[in-house]
Design an enzyme around this catalytic site. Structure first.
Site, PDB file in Angstrom:
ATOM      1  CE  LYS A  32       9.245   4.073  34.268  1.00  0.00           C
ATOM      2  NZ  LYS A  32       9.273   5.483  34.685  1.00  0.00           N
ATOM      3  NE  ARG A  64       4.861  10.894  37.463  1.00  0.00           N
ATOM      4  CZ  ARG A  64       5.665  10.169  36.669  1.00  0.00           C
ATOM      5  NH1 ARG A  64       5.200   9.725  35.511  1.00  0.00           N
ATOM      6  NH2 ARG A  64       6.898   9.874  37.016  1.00  0.00           N
ATOM      7  CG  HIS A  90      10.349  12.222  36.471  1.00  0.00           C
ATOM      8  ND1 HIS A  90      11.474  11.651  35.923  1.00  0.00           N
ATOM      9  CD2 HIS A  90       9.307  11.783  35.728  1.00  0.00           C
ATOM     10  CE1 HIS A  90      11.129  10.905  34.886  1.00  0.00           C
ATOM     11  NE2 HIS A  90       9.824  10.967  34.733  1.00  0.00           N
ATOM     12  NE  ARG A 122      14.797   9.279  38.546  1.00  0.00           N
ATOM     13  CZ  ARG A 122      14.719  10.578  38.784  1.00  0.00           C
ATOM     14  NH1 ARG A 122      15.442  11.129  39.734  1.00  0.00           N
ATOM     15  NH2 ARG A 122      13.892  11.330  38.087  1.00  0.00           N
ATOM     16  CE1 TYR A 137     -12.654 -11.197  11.312  1.00  0.00           C
ATOM     17  CE2 TYR A 137     -10.490 -10.618  12.187  1.00  0.00           C
ATOM     18  CZ  TYR A 137     -11.600 -11.454  12.172  1.00  0.00           C
ATOM     19  OH  TYR A 137     -11.641 -12.534  12.996  1.00  0.00           O
ATOM     20  CB  CYS A 170      -6.438 -10.936  12.697  1.00  0.00           C
ATOM     21  SG  CYS A 170      -6.832 -10.907  10.933  1.00  0.00           S
ATOM     22  CG  MET A 171      -6.588 -11.316  19.242  1.00  0.00           C
ATOM     23  SD  MET A 171      -7.868 -12.173  20.177  1.00  0.00           S
ATOM     24  CE  MET A 171      -9.189 -10.971  20.180  1.00  0.00           C
ATOM     25  CG  ASP A 172      -4.874 -14.802  17.824  1.00  0.00           C
ATOM     26  OD1 ASP A 172      -4.533 -14.131  18.810  1.00  0.00           O
ATOM     27  OD2 ASP A 172      -5.953 -15.419  17.748  1.00  0.00           O
TER      28      ASP A 172
END
Ligand SMILES: *Cc1c(COP(=O)(O)O)cnc(C)c1O
Length: 388
Positions: free
Chosen positions: A39, A137, A171, A230, A271, A318-320
């Site tokens: 998954k 669940r 589970h 599993r 930043y 930072c983001m990138d």
């Protein structure tokens, strides 16, 4: 690897995956099937490539969370049995049957809807019954006062036309947690599961596949393996359980140095000016940031691995991009490879700093990051979502 990939990338070691799968097969023995949980894009590793590798190795079953994920496997030629762990709307039962996908059934009302939809589609839907033994669940309630009613509801569900009840499972909530309390809880969940399957067997309702064991139970509770196990996270060589079982991490996250500049003491970096150089500092800029899955909470508190030793992150991620201190790594140059996790640091080390679990670290490696698949130490395939 060509230029397009020389930004930030993951290396997925299919030999390690195969090794882990085979080690787990040996551990549980020939009478227990191994279902590989793939998954969430195989925990970020790439579901198709992981499923193909497991299928070649003879995997007994695969599991995904939704029809979309199951469809991706089928459309790429994966033909092993696939179990959907989550809910699928009844309108899509025709497709489930056509693609030979097994659906979890977690309540009688759903069984009735699935039965009617399968009848309308003119086919038989293979199902696994899910019991809620303490995870709270999905699943048929069967604890305490719900026992008799739960067993009856499951029996009626399995007897509905156009449904083929192949399996039953539950589970565990705490099989991977240390301590007597968690052990007692897990044993209680298992006892509940056994009581229900026994009661059903008493009415003549048996199942070819009874399964409970997630990674925690594969590692610590051999008597709970039943017909199938599993494992998810240990298959990818993550967590201390994987280490204890001698398994190997499958994913490495790498980037490279794009720029190096030297600043005098007293200069603010990134930043918010959270870091100020205390000495003449050789600063490397790395093209990886939180949009790649390198969390902002690693700012100022993690060291990436270079060929010349660890390099601390300077200031905010930072983001990138982010900046690292290369003053004590004088041999590192522009273009050199940097490891975020892999050989030196593990995903578990990052998880520890971030206050999370290794699952989240690998799932968070974003779709911007190409996956490069390795066999026998050489790249054999790559997966890019962006820039194709
Ligand atoms: C995710 C999942 C697993 C695998 O769990 P791990 O802890 O990764 O081994 C097994 N069973 C179910 C129902 C799951 O949702």
């Amino acid at each position: 690897m060509e230029q397009a990939l020389r930004r930030t990338w993951t290396e997925i070691d299919l030999d390690h995956l195969l090794y882990n799968y085979q080690t787990l097969c040996r551990r549980v023995g020939p009478d227990v099937r191994v279902l590989g949980v793939v998954k969430a894009d195989a925990y970020g590793h790439g579901a198709v490539q992981v499923a193909r590798t497991l299928e070649e190795a003879g995997v007994g079953y695969l599991a995904v969370s939704s029809l979309d994920e199951a469809r991706e496997l089928r459309s790429h030629g994966v033909s092993a049995p696939v179990l959907i762990l989550g809910h699928t709307p009844p309108e899509q039962v025709g497709e489930l049957i056509r693609l030979k996908i097994t659906q979890t059934v977690s309540a009688e009302a759903k069984a009735e809807e699935y039965s009617a939809a399968a009848c309308a589609a003119g086919g038989v839907l293979r199902i696994h019954i899910k019991l809620d033994t303490g995870m709270s669940r999905l699943g048929f309630l069967c604890r305490g006062e719900h026992f008799e009613g739960g067993v009856a509801r499951i029996a009626r569900s399995c007897a509905l036309p156009h449904l083929d009840a192949e399996g039953i499972y539950t589970h565990f909530a705490a099989s991977d947690e240390p301590g007597e309390d968690s052990r007692a809880y897990t044993e209680e969940q298992f006892q509940m599961f056994c009581r229900v399957t026994k009661a059903l067997a008493g009415q003549g309702r048996t199942f070819a596949l009874r399964h409970c064991a997630n990674s925690g139970a594969v590692a610590y509770y051999p008597h709970m393996w039943l017909d199938m196990v599993r494992p998810g996270v240990v298959l990818y060589g993550l967590t201390e359980m994987a280490q204890e079982l001698g398994l190997k991490p499958v994913m490495r996250l790498k980037t490279c140095v794009s720029t190096i500049k030297t600043y005098e003491a007293g200069v603010c970096i990134s930043y918010g000016r959270t870091f100020r150089t205390a000495r003449r500092t050789r600063v490397g800029v790395l093209p990886i940031g939180y949009a790649d899955g390198f969390f902002r909470c690693f700012s100022n508190c993690f060291s990436v691995a270079t060929a010349d030793g660890p390099a601390p992150v300077l200031g905010r991620i930072c983001m990138d991009m982010c900046m690292v201190d290369l003053t004590d790594c004088p041999h590192v140059n522009v273009g050199d490879t940097i490891e975020i996790f892999g050989e030196k640091n593990s995903a578990g080390d990052l998880a520890h700093i971030a206050g999370t679990i290794p699952y989240e670290i690998v799932c968070a490696v974003s779709k911007r990051v190409p996956r490069i698949y390795y066999r026998s130490g050489a790249p054999v395939e790559r997966k890019l979502w962006i820039g194709q």
